[in-house]
Design a protein around this motif. Structure first.
Motif, PDB file in Angstrom:
ATOM      1  N   LYS A 249      18.449 -19.250  47.622  1.00  0.00           N
ATOM      2  CA  LYS A 249      19.852 -19.083  48.007  1.00  0.00           C
ATOM      3  C   LYS A 249      20.696 -18.703  46.791  1.00  0.00           C
ATOM      4  N   ALA A 250      20.433 -19.368  45.674  1.00  0.00           N
ATOM      5  CA  ALA A 250      21.182 -19.058  44.457  1.00  0.00           C
ATOM      6  C   ALA A 250      20.885 -17.646  43.967  1.00  0.00           C
ATOM      7  N   ARG A 251      19.641 -17.225  44.092  1.00  0.00           N
ATOM      8  CA  ARG A 251      19.272 -15.873  43.667  1.00  0.00           C
ATOM      9  C   ARG A 251      20.037 -14.820  44.455  1.00  0.00           C
ATOM     10  N   ASP A 252      20.247 -15.088  45.739  1.00  0.00           N
ATOM     11  CA  ASP A 252      20.922 -14.113  46.589  1.00  0.00           C
ATOM     12  C   ASP A 252      22.436 -14.102  46.388  1.00  0.00           C
ATOM     13  N   GLU A 253      23.016 -15.249  45.993  1.00  0.00           N
ATOM     14  CA  GLU A 253      24.470 -15.341  45.988  1.00  0.00           C
ATOM     15  C   GLU A 253      25.093 -15.615  44.623  1.00  0.00           C
ATOM     16  N   LEU A 254      24.292 -16.009  43.640  1.00  0.00           N
ATOM     17  CA  LEU A 254      24.843 -16.343  42.336  1.00  0.00           C
ATOM     18  C   LEU A 254      24.193 -15.486  41.250  1.00  0.00           C
ATOM     19  N   GLY A 255      24.694 -15.631  40.030  1.00  0.00           N
ATOM     20  CA  GLY A 255      24.102 -14.925  38.909  1.00  0.00           C
ATOM     21  C   GLY A 255      22.804 -15.553  38.458  1.00  0.00           C
ATOM     22  N   SER A 256      22.038 -14.809  37.696  1.00  0.00           N
ATOM     23  CA  SER A 256      20.703 -15.251  37.296  1.00  0.00           C
ATOM     24  C   SER A 256      20.730 -16.446  36.353  1.00  0.00           C
ATOM     25  N   GLU A 257      21.851 -16.687  35.673  1.00  0.00           N
ATOM     26  CA  GLU A 257      21.919 -17.779  34.703  1.00  0.00           C
ATOM     27  C   GLU A 257      22.679 -18.988  35.233  1.00  0.00           C
ATOM     28  N   GLU A 258      22.949 -19.021  36.523  1.00  0.00           N
ATOM     29  CA  GLU A 258      23.823 -20.065  37.055  1.00  0.00           C
ATOM     30  C   GLU A 258      23.069 -21.226  37.685  1.00  0.00           C
ATOM     31  N   LEU A 259      21.761 -21.239  37.575  1.00  0.00           N
ATOM     32  CA  LEU A 259      20.981 -22.377  38.051  1.00  0.00           C
ATOM     33  C   LEU A 259      19.799 -22.591  37.123  1.00  0.00           C
ATOM     34  N   LYS A 260      19.523 -23.847  36.825  1.00  0.00           N
ATOM     35  CA  LYS A 260      18.323 -24.216  36.077  1.00  0.00           C
ATOM     36  C   LYS A 260      17.630 -25.357  36.791  1.00  0.00           C
ATOM     37  N   VAL A 261      16.307 -25.344  36.734  1.00  0.00           N
ATOM     38  CA  VAL A 261      15.494 -26.404  37.322  1.00  0.00           C
ATOM     39  C   VAL A 261      14.765 -27.117  36.200  1.00  0.00           C
ATOM     40  N   TYR A 262      14.855 -28.439  36.199  1.00  0.00           N
ATOM     41  CA  TYR A 262      14.160 -29.243  35.193  1.00  0.00           C
ATOM     42  C   TYR A 262      13.099 -30.081  35.883  1.00  0.00           C
ATOM     43  N   ARG A 263      11.876 -29.949  35.435  1.00  0.00           N
ATOM     44  CA  ARG A 263      10.752 -30.702  35.992  1.00  0.00           C
ATOM     45  C   ARG A 263      10.405 -31.829  35.026  1.00  0.00           C
ATOM     46  N   ILE A 264      10.483 -33.052  35.503  1.00  0.00           N
ATOM     47  CA  ILE A 264      10.128 -34.229  34.701  1.00  0.00           C
ATOM     48  C   ILE A 264       8.745 -34.679  35.146  1.00  0.00           C
ATOM     49  N   HIS A 265       7.808 -34.709  34.237  1.00  0.00           N
ATOM     50  CA  HIS A 265       6.425 -35.016  34.624  1.00  0.00           C
ATOM     51  C   HIS A 265       5.754 -35.902  33.576  1.00  0.00           C
ATOM     52  N   ASN A 266       4.672 -36.537  34.026  1.00  0.00           N
ATOM     53  CA  ASN A 266       3.908 -37.456  33.182  1.00  0.00           C
ATOM     54  C   ASN A 266       2.718 -36.713  32.585  1.00  0.00           C
ATOM     55  N   ASP A 267       2.652 -36.682  31.283  1.00  0.00           N
ATOM     56  CA  ASP A 267       1.552 -36.016  30.584  1.00  0.00           C
ATOM     57  C   ASP A 267       0.817 -37.042  29.730  1.00  0.00           C
ATOM     58  N   GLY A 268      -0.219 -37.651  30.327  1.00  0.00           N
ATOM     59  CA  GLY A 268      -0.996 -38.648  29.594  1.00  0.00           C
ATOM     60  C   GLY A 268      -0.193 -39.851  29.166  1.00  0.00           C
ATOM     61  N   GLY A 269       0.729 -40.288  30.026  1.00  0.00           N
ATOM     62  CA  GLY A 269       1.541 -41.448  29.707  1.00  0.00           C
ATOM     63  C   GLY A 269       2.823 -41.111  28.974  1.00  0.00           C
ATOM     64  N   ILE A 270       3.034 -39.852  28.677  1.00  0.00           N
ATOM     65  CA  ILE A 270       4.249 -39.412  27.987  1.00  0.00           C
ATOM     66  C   ILE A 270       5.097 -38.614  28.967  1.00  0.00           C
ATOM     67  N   VAL A 271       6.361 -39.005  29.112  1.00  0.00           N
ATOM     68  CA  VAL A 271       7.268 -38.298  30.009  1.00  0.00           C
ATOM     69  C   VAL A 271       7.773 -37.039  29.313  1.00  0.00           C
ATOM     70  N   LYS A 272       7.550 -35.899  29.958  1.00  0.00           N
ATOM     71  CA  LYS A 272       7.978 -34.625  29.394  1.00  0.00           C
ATOM     72  C   LYS A 272       8.862 -33.867  30.382  1.00  0.00           C
ATOM     73  N   THR A 273       9.657 -32.979  29.848  1.00  0.00           N
ATOM     74  CA  THR A 273      10.569 -32.182  30.665  1.00  0.00           C
ATOM     75  C   THR A 273      10.327 -30.700  30.415  1.00  0.00           C
ATOM     76  N   SER A 274      10.218 -29.952  31.503  1.00  0.00           N
ATOM     77  CA  SER A 274      10.086 -28.499  31.422  1.00  0.00           C
ATOM     78  C   SER A 274      11.291 -27.865  32.098  1.00  0.00           C
ATOM     79  N   ALA A 275      11.860 -26.846  31.471  1.00  0.00           N
ATOM     80  CA  ALA A 275      13.032 -26.171  32.018  1.00  0.00           C
ATOM     81  C   ALA A 275      12.641 -24.811  32.576  1.00  0.00           C
ATOM     82  N   TYR A 276      13.200 -24.472  33.731  1.00  0.00           N
ATOM     83  CA  TYR A 276      12.934 -23.195  34.383  1.00  0.00           C
ATOM     84  C   TYR A 276      14.258 -22.475  34.632  1.00  0.00           C
ATOM     85  N   SER A 277      14.326 -21.216  34.294  1.00  0.00           N
ATOM     86  CA  SER A 277      15.464 -20.403  34.697  1.00  0.00           C
ATOM     87  C   SER A 277      15.363 -20.135  36.188  1.00  0.00           C
TER      88      SER A 277
END
Length: 245
Positions: free
Chosen positions: A200-228
């Motif tokens: 929905k954002a892709r169709d109606e907003l600019g390409s830089e107006e939304l970010k997705v952050y994935r919080i995940h467990n990597d061997g007992g360590i909490v890590k965050t990955s950012a997606y445009s």
């Protein structure tokens, strides 16, 4: 979401103290403390610390509390007083996408007590006996359309909600950002929301107006990955595997 201005808002941390919940929000480098306190009567209240003009323009919405704006009736009153009939109509029209017989939402007085009602074609239903999904969806929608130029934090909007209502909430989120100039932070475990919101954002907003952050467990360590926005659309299959675990 960015709000299209130079303002930067960052959620720093969250701490639980029994029934006391604290969020620290940094606005343009200035710390605003959002404190959620459950009173003895069981009613949740939200206080925004730090003072300043923008301090009261933060909404924190979860399934377990009404909102920073108060009870359902108070949220409705704020919606109408700030946005007028057009804001109320926007909420009703959004809900009608799933509830075709809905005609209006309004506060009626029963035994000298003001109560929010859902007015359908052949009957009216008090807010407090409506389905969980309808109640939560209406609170989110009223809060979204009552804010302008503020910060809105929504925790898991999919909780106890019919899947069809997720699309209604997604449309309202994009509209509240685009037309209300609000900045939004949303946490979710819903693949449907995670999939459809970037589209929905892709169709109606600019390409830089939304970010997705994935919080995940990597061997007992909490890590965050950012997606445009474009990366989130492409990575949705991998995100589905992670979010459904």
């Amino acid at each position: 979401f960015s709000d299209g201005t130079s303002r930067e808002v960052e959620i720093i941390h969250r701490q639980l103290y029994g029934k006391r919940e604290k969020l620290e929000v940094r606005v343009d480098g200035r710390v605003e403390n959002v404190v959620v306190q459950v009173s003895r009567g069981g009613r949740p209240t939200v206080a925004i610390g730090g003072g300043g003009e923008g301090a009261s323009n933060v909404s924190f919405i979860t399934y377990n509390m009404v909102d920073a704006l108060g009870t359902a009736e108070e949220v409705y009153s704020t919606l109408v007083s700030r946005g007028g009939p057009s804001a109320k109509s926007a909420v009703v029209e959004a809900l009608k996408a799933e509830y075709e017989a809905l005609r209006d939402i309004e506060v009626l007085v029963t035994h000298d007590v003001p109560i929010l009602y859902f007015v359908f074609k052949d009957m009216s239903i008090p807010y407090y006996v409506a389905s969980d999904g309808l109640r939560y969806a209406s609170l989110i929608l009223m809060s979204l359309f009552a804010r302008e130029g503020g910060t809105i934090i929504i925790e898991e909007p999919e909780v106890r909600m019919h899947p069809n209502l997720i699309d209604v909430i997604i449309d309202a989120i994009v509209r509240a950002y685009r037309e209300g100039r609000n900045q939004l932070f949303i946490s979710t475990h819903s693949f449907d929301l995670l999939y459809h919101l970037p589209l929905k954002a892709r169709d109606e907003l600019g390409s830089e107006e939304l970010k997705v952050y994935r919080i995940h467990n990597d061997g007992g360590i909490v890590k965050t990955s950012a997606y445009s926005l474009s990366e989130a659309v492409e990575a949705v299959a991998d995100l589905e595997l992670d979010i459904r675990r």
